[in-house]
Design a protein around this motif. Structure first.
Motif, PDB file in Angstrom:
ATOM      1  N   GLY A 177       0.813  -1.213   0.000  1.00  0.00           N
ATOM      2  CA  GLY A 177       0.000   0.000   0.000  1.00  0.00           C
ATOM      3  C   GLY A 177       0.847   1.263   0.000  1.00  0.00           C
ATOM      4  O   GLY A 177       0.566   2.209  -0.740  1.00  0.00           O
ATOM      5  N   LEU A 178       1.886   1.274   0.824  1.00  0.00           N
ATOM      6  CA  LEU A 178       2.767   2.447   0.882  1.00  0.00           C
ATOM      7  C   LEU A 178       3.539   2.636  -0.425  1.00  0.00           C
ATOM      8  O   LEU A 178       3.694   3.764  -0.901  1.00  0.00           O
ATOM      9  CB  LEU A 178       3.735   2.327   2.062  1.00  0.00           C
ATOM     10  CG  LEU A 178       3.140   2.575   3.437  1.00  0.00           C
ATOM     11  CD1 LEU A 178       4.117   2.157   4.533  1.00  0.00           C
ATOM     12  CD2 LEU A 178       2.753   4.040   3.594  1.00  0.00           C
ATOM     13  N   VAL A 179       4.003   1.535  -1.012  1.00  0.00           N
ATOM     14  CA  VAL A 179       4.716   1.626  -2.290  1.00  0.00           C
ATOM     15  C   VAL A 179       3.778   2.154  -3.376  1.00  0.00           C
ATOM     16  O   VAL A 179       4.152   3.042  -4.156  1.00  0.00           O
ATOM     17  CB  VAL A 179       5.325   0.257  -2.685  1.00  0.00           C
ATOM     18  CG1 VAL A 179       5.797   0.260  -4.129  1.00  0.00           C
ATOM     19  CG2 VAL A 179       6.472  -0.096  -1.753  1.00  0.00           C
ATOM     20  N   ALA A 199       9.095   0.927   6.151  1.00  0.00           N
ATOM     21  CA  ALA A 199       8.266  -0.279   6.114  1.00  0.00           C
ATOM     22  C   ALA A 199       8.949  -1.388   5.317  1.00  0.00           C
ATOM     23  O   ALA A 199       8.900  -2.561   5.701  1.00  0.00           O
ATOM     24  CB  ALA A 199       6.892   0.038   5.522  1.00  0.00           C
ATOM     25  N   ILE A 200       9.597  -1.028   4.214  1.00  0.00           N
ATOM     26  CA  ILE A 200      10.327  -2.024   3.420  1.00  0.00           C
ATOM     27  C   ILE A 200      11.475  -2.599   4.241  1.00  0.00           C
ATOM     28  O   ILE A 200      11.659  -3.817   4.304  1.00  0.00           O
ATOM     29  CB  ILE A 200      10.834  -1.407   2.099  1.00  0.00           C
ATOM     30  CG1 ILE A 200       9.654  -1.111   1.170  1.00  0.00           C
ATOM     31  CG2 ILE A 200      11.842  -2.333   1.417  1.00  0.00           C
ATOM     32  CD1 ILE A 200      10.017  -0.292  -0.054  1.00  0.00           C
ATOM     33  N   PHE A 225       7.602   9.047   1.773  1.00  0.00           N
ATOM     34  CA  PHE A 225       8.800   8.364   1.279  1.00  0.00           C
ATOM     35  C   PHE A 225       9.544   7.681   2.427  1.00  0.00           C
ATOM     36  O   PHE A 225       9.945   6.521   2.318  1.00  0.00           O
ATOM     37  CB  PHE A 225       9.715   9.367   0.562  1.00  0.00           C
ATOM     38  CG  PHE A 225      10.941   8.746  -0.044  1.00  0.00           C
ATOM     39  CD1 PHE A 225      10.869   8.082  -1.254  1.00  0.00           C
ATOM     40  CD2 PHE A 225      12.163   8.834   0.592  1.00  0.00           C
ATOM     41  CE1 PHE A 225      11.992   7.504  -1.820  1.00  0.00           C
ATOM     42  CE2 PHE A 225      13.298   8.268   0.042  1.00  0.00           C
ATOM     43  CZ  PHE A 225      13.221   7.598  -1.169  1.00  0.00           C
ATOM     44  N   VAL A 226       9.703   8.377   3.539  1.00  0.00           N
ATOM     45  CA  VAL A 226      10.391   7.802   4.703  1.00  0.00           C
ATOM     46  C   VAL A 226       9.589   6.636   5.278  1.00  0.00           C
ATOM     47  O   VAL A 226      10.165   5.596   5.637  1.00  0.00           O
ATOM     48  CB  VAL A 226      10.655   8.888   5.767  1.00  0.00           C
ATOM     49  CG1 VAL A 226      11.124   8.285   7.079  1.00  0.00           C
ATOM     50  CG2 VAL A 226      11.672   9.891   5.255  1.00  0.00           C
ATOM     51  N   ALA A 227       8.276   6.784   5.358  1.00  0.00           N
ATOM     52  CA  ALA A 227       7.435   5.703   5.872  1.00  0.00           C
ATOM     53  C   ALA A 227       7.537   4.465   4.981  1.00  0.00           C
ATOM     54  O   ALA A 227       7.612   3.334   5.481  1.00  0.00           O
ATOM     55  CB  ALA A 227       5.981   6.163   5.975  1.00  0.00           C
ATOM     56  N   ILE A 263      11.897  -6.531   5.521  1.00  0.00           N
ATOM     57  CA  ILE A 263      13.080  -7.330   5.182  1.00  0.00           C
ATOM     58  C   ILE A 263      13.741  -7.867   6.447  1.00  0.00           C
ATOM     59  O   ILE A 263      14.074  -9.052   6.535  1.00  0.00           O
ATOM     60  CB  ILE A 263      14.072  -6.497   4.342  1.00  0.00           C
ATOM     61  CG1 ILE A 263      13.483  -6.228   2.958  1.00  0.00           C
ATOM     62  CG2 ILE A 263      15.424  -7.207   4.228  1.00  0.00           C
ATOM     63  CD1 ILE A 263      14.261  -5.216   2.144  1.00  0.00           C
ATOM     64  N   ILE A 264      13.906  -7.008   7.427  1.00  0.00           N
ATOM     65  CA  ILE A 264      14.533  -7.428   8.684  1.00  0.00           C
ATOM     66  C   ILE A 264      13.678  -8.479   9.389  1.00  0.00           C
ATOM     67  O   ILE A 264      14.186  -9.489   9.877  1.00  0.00           O
ATOM     68  CB  ILE A 264      14.782  -6.213   9.599  1.00  0.00           C
ATOM     69  CG1 ILE A 264      15.882  -5.337   8.995  1.00  0.00           C
ATOM     70  CG2 ILE A 264      15.143  -6.642  11.010  1.00  0.00           C
ATOM     71  CD1 ILE A 264      16.019  -3.973   9.633  1.00  0.00           C
TER      72      ILE A 264
END
Length: 100
Positions: A10-12, A81-82, A75-77, A86-87
């Motif tokens: 959603g953010l992307v 989130a990505i 952009f920062v959010a 990944i982590i």
């Protein structure tokens, strides 16, 4: 993979929509080509700002102020989130390996 997470997707999508909308705006208002418009939109929202392009119209400058103020947070959010997805994925993978 990070894109399996619904929040990340959603953010992307929202980030790409904002960049695309800004690019079309700059193409229309500043009379830039689409490549220059997309380039400026990405460089601006990511705070790189090489300075090779800059809005010349009052409307373009006002839009850029709003674009930076809203787009930077988005952009920062998205980047956060990505990275978190990944982590978390790697951590979960390690936990599964340790349980074997």
């Amino acid at each position: 993979m990070a894109l399996k997470d619904g929040q990340v997707r959603g953010l992307v999508a929202l980030t790409f929509s904002l960049i695309t909308g800004a690019a079309f705006f700059y193409s229309w208002v500043e009379r830039w080509g689409l490549l220059d418009s997309f380039y400026f939109s990405v460089i601006t929202i990511s705070t790189i700002g090489y300075g090779d392009l800059a809005p010349q119209t009052a409307l373009g400058k006002l839009f850029t102020i709003g674009y930076v103020l809203t787009g930077l947070g988005l952009f920062v959010a998205t980047a956060s989130a990505i990275a978190d997805a990944i982590i978390s994925s790697r951590r979960d993978g390690r936990n599964k390996e340790n349980q074997r």
